[in-house]
Enzyme design. Structure first.
Site, PDB file in Angstrom:
ATOM      1  N   SER A 145       0.807  -1.146   0.119  1.00 37.50           N
ATOM      2  CA  SER A 145      -0.044  -0.015   0.067  1.00 37.50           C
ATOM      3  C   SER A 145       0.885   1.211  -0.082  1.00 37.50           C
ATOM      4  O   SER A 145       2.076   1.115   0.514  1.00 37.50           O
ATOM      5  CB  SER A 145      -0.905  -0.108   1.223  1.00 37.50           C
ATOM      6  OG  SER A 145      -1.632   1.123   1.530  1.00 37.50           O
ATOM      7  N   TYR A 158      -2.066  -1.071  10.392  1.00 38.28           N
ATOM      8  CA  TYR A 158      -2.298  -1.280   8.874  1.00 38.28           C
ATOM      9  C   TYR A 158      -1.132  -0.892   8.538  1.00 38.28           C
ATOM     10  O   TYR A 158      -0.188  -1.523   7.647  1.00 38.28           O
ATOM     11  CB  TYR A 158      -3.564  -0.509   8.361  1.00 38.28           C
ATOM     12  CG  TYR A 158      -3.678  -0.574   6.757  1.00 38.28           C
ATOM     13  CD1 TYR A 158      -4.177  -2.106   6.536  1.00 38.28           C
ATOM     14  CD2 TYR A 158      -3.007   0.292   5.875  1.00 38.28           C
ATOM     15  CE1 TYR A 158      -4.347  -2.057   4.859  1.00 38.28           C
ATOM     16  CE2 TYR A 158      -3.185   0.065   4.799  1.00 38.28           C
ATOM     17  CZ  TYR A 158      -3.847  -1.000   4.057  1.00 38.28           C
ATOM     18  OH  TYR A 158      -3.995  -1.210   2.590  1.00 38.28           O
TER      19      TYR A 158
END
Length: 269
Positions: A145, A158
């Protein structure tokens, strides 16, 4: 017409019953690979995903279920996939998210996100990379990401998991850099780091911004991306899949250990 350069190869894509993972599974299938699909969903959703990959041109397709937060379940899945076909291409796309300040992040949520987003990739890699090296060809593409390159508030597990995934991939790239050769294709390990990607998951956010902009969806997208993504436009799942597909080509044998941002300039700021 698709180039079936993956005929005779087997690809495992985690998190591939929807979204980016499904687009990647379809792209690999269109290139002729046998595709092992892993992901959650109702029986109908899973069947629809398999149908989509099959329709894309996959030589064969099968679903392998596993709770990716459970290391033993991942090991079982990997053994089942290996019995079906040796894994030549591994794409770790499964991921979960939860937003909260660090002080309010439940410990169990931290453990779950680290397990699914990072530890599961470690287990699939450790169980597939030796076979790739022995055959002289292998591709690992970890869907990290933009949050594997920069941080945002309220996303501690995350961001930690995605930074960890980038680091893990670099270590694996170094360890397997000498496997195979130019002719065989070698073994490479890379990360793709998307910014905003247009999936059904974020459609409600787009709709809310569009409503505030008088129903103009494009204006809603630009407003949603305004703070982070300078291009003002999202990527499509198929575009991420195209990059993954290129990384699987023999010509990419010397591109390893990279974390490639697809973020409209987000990380250039």
């Amino acid at each position: 017409m698709s180039d079936p350069f993956l005929i005779g190869r087997c690809a495992l894509v985690t998190g591939s019953t929807s979204g980016i993972g499904l687009a990647i599974a379809c792209a690999l299938g269109a290139a002729g690979a046998r595709v092992a699909v892993n992901g959650l969903g109702s029986p109908e959703q899973i069947a629809a995903a398999l149908d989509a990959v099959r329709a894309a041109g996959a030589a064969d397709v099968s679903h392998f279920g596993a709770d990716l937060s459970d290391a033993a379940a991942v090991e079982t899945m990997m053994a089942e996939v290996a019995a079906w076909a040796p894994v030549d291409v591994l794409v770790n796309c499964a991921g979960v998210q939860h937003t909260a300040p660090i002080a309010e992040m439940p410990a169990a949520t931290w453990d779950k996100l680290i397990a699914i987003n990072l530890s599961a990739a470690f287990h699939t890699m450790r169980l597939s990379l030796p076979g790739m090296a022995a055959r002289g060809f292998g591709r690992v593409v970890n869907i990290a990401s933009v949050h594997g390159l920069v941080a945002s508030v309220n996303k501690s597990p995350y961001v930690a998991s995605k930074f960890g995934l980038v680091g893990l991939s670099k270590v694996a790239a170094l360890e397997y850099a000498g496997a195979g050769n130019r002719d065989s294709g070698g073994v490479t390990v890379n990360c793709v780091c998307p910014g905003w990607v247009e999936t059904p998951l974020i459609e409600p956010q787009i709709a809310a911004k569009a409503q505030a902009a008088g129903g103009d969806r494009d204006a809603g997208v630009r407003e949603l991306l305004r703070e982070k993504q300078p291009s003002g436009r999202m990527s499509l799942p198929d575009e991420i899949a195209d990059l993954v597909l290129w990384l699987c080509r023999r010509q990419s044998h010397n591109l390893s250990g990279a974390a490639i941002p697809v973020d409209g300039g987000w990380t250039a700021q």
